[in-house]
Design an enzyme around this catalytic site. Structure first.
Site, mmCIF file in Angstrom:
data_model
loop_
_atom_site.group_PDB
_atom_site.id
_atom_site.type_symbol
_atom_site.label_atom_id
_atom_site.label_comp_id
_atom_site.label_asym_id
_atom_site.label_seq_id
_atom_site.Cartn_x
_atom_site.Cartn_y
_atom_site.Cartn_z
ATOM 1 N N HIS A 171 0.832 -1.207 0.044
ATOM 2 C CA HIS A 171 0.082 -0.046 -0.176
ATOM 3 C C HIS A 171 0.857 1.283 0.112
ATOM 4 C CE1 HIS A 171 -3.586 -2.376 1.790
ATOM 5 N NE2 HIS A 171 -3.593 -2.283 0.405
ATOM 6 N N GLY B 69 1.823 -2.435 -9.987
ATOM 7 C CA GLY B 69 2.461 -1.285 -10.861
ATOM 8 C C GLY B 69 3.600 -0.483 -10.266
ATOM 9 N N THR B 70 3.149 0.366 -9.420
ATOM 10 C CA THR B 70 3.928 1.380 -8.472
ATOM 11 C C THR B 70 5.074 0.478 -7.774
ATOM 12 O OG1 THR B 70 1.981 2.679 -8.731
ATOM 13 C CG2 THR B 70 3.913 3.302 -7.418
ATOM 14 N N SER C 217 -1.648 -1.124 -11.269
ATOM 15 C CA SER C 217 -1.603 -0.722 -10.047
ATOM 16 C C SER C 217 -2.634 -1.375 -9.290
ATOM 17 C CB SER C 217 -1.804 0.906 -9.873
ATOM 18 O OG SER C 217 -2.254 1.522 -8.716
ATOM 19 N N GLY C 218 -2.562 -1.642 -8.026
ATOM 20 C CA GLY C 218 -3.737 -2.401 -7.063
ATOM 21 C C GLY C 218 -5.025 -1.922 -7.323
ATOM 22 N N ASP D 291 -3.970 -6.099 -7.863
ATOM 23 C CA ASP D 291 -4.185 -7.195 -6.978
ATOM 24 C C ASP D 291 -5.169 -8.401 -7.610
ATOM 25 O OD1 ASP D 291 -3.035 -5.560 -4.855
ATOM 26 O OD2 ASP D 291 -5.178 -4.645 -4.411
ATOM 27 N N HIS E 187 -9.780 -0.447 -2.761
ATOM 28 C CA HIS E 187 -10.024 -1.786 -3.489
ATOM 29 C C HIS E 187 -9.959 -2.655 -2.236
ATOM 30 C CE1 HIS E 187 -5.755 -0.631 -2.900
ATOM 31 N NE2 HIS E 187 -5.490 -1.868 -3.410
#
Length: 140
Positions: free
Chosen positions: A8, A35-36, A54-55, A60, A87
Site C-alpha cells: 500500500h 504497478g507502482t 496498480s492495485g 491485486d 479496493h
C-alpha cells in the site's frame, strides 16, 4: 520461486528497504508486483520485476489470478491497516486466495523477513514438490 510483491502507498518505502536488504535472496527468484510497487523496487534495486497494473486498477486481481492458477509461490503484501483502501474487496480476495491455495503470505515486515529467510534456507521447497506433482491445493 515466483514471488509477488505488493505494498500500500504508506508501505512502499518499507517494501523498497525490504527488497534492498534482501536483494541477495530476491535476485534468485522471479518477481511479480503491482504497478507502482514493482517500478519502485526495480528503480531502487535493479532487480527485474514483472509489473501488473496498480492495485486499485486491478493489479491485486491479476496477482490473485496467478495464485489461482498456481503460478505464484509466495506473497509479500505490506498492508496499511490504518488507512481505508478503495479496493479493499480485492485485498480481501487476494488474502483469501492465498489461503485457499496454501500460498505463504506475509502482510507485515516481520513476517516478510521470516518468509524470505525461510526461502533462503530452503524451508519453502515444498512449493517445488507441488509444481512437480498435482497442481491442486494441498489437502491435509
Amino acid at each position: 520461486m515466483k514471488i509477488a510483491l505488493i505494498a500500500h502507498d504508506r508501505k512502499k518505502t518499507l517494501m523498497i528497504k525490504l527488497a534492498t536488504a534482501y536483494k541477495h535472496i530476491l535476485e534468485k527468484h522471479e518477481l511479480y508486483a503491482t504497478g507502482t510497487t514493482g517500478m519502485k523496487v526495480m528503480e531502487a534495486t535493479g532487480l527485474p520485476v514483472h509489473c501488473f497494473k496498480s492495485g486499485p486498477l486491478g493489479g491485486d486481481q491479476q496477482i490473485g489470478a496467478m495464485i489461482s492458477e498456481d503460478n505464484i509461490d509466495l506473497v509479500i503484501f505490506l498492508r496499511d491497516p490504518l488507512s481505508a483502501q478503495p479496493h479493499e474487496p480485492d485485498v480481501t480476495a487476494l488474502i483469501r486466495l492465498s489461503d485457499v491455495y496454501e500460498i505463504p503470505l506475509a502482510t507485515n515486515i516481520g513476517s516478510a523477513e521470516i518468509l524470505l529467510r525461510g526461502v533462503e534456507a530452503g524451508f519453502a521447497d515444498f512449493r517445488e514438490v507441488i509444481h512437480e506433482g498435482d497442481r491442486r491445493p494441498l489437502a491435509f
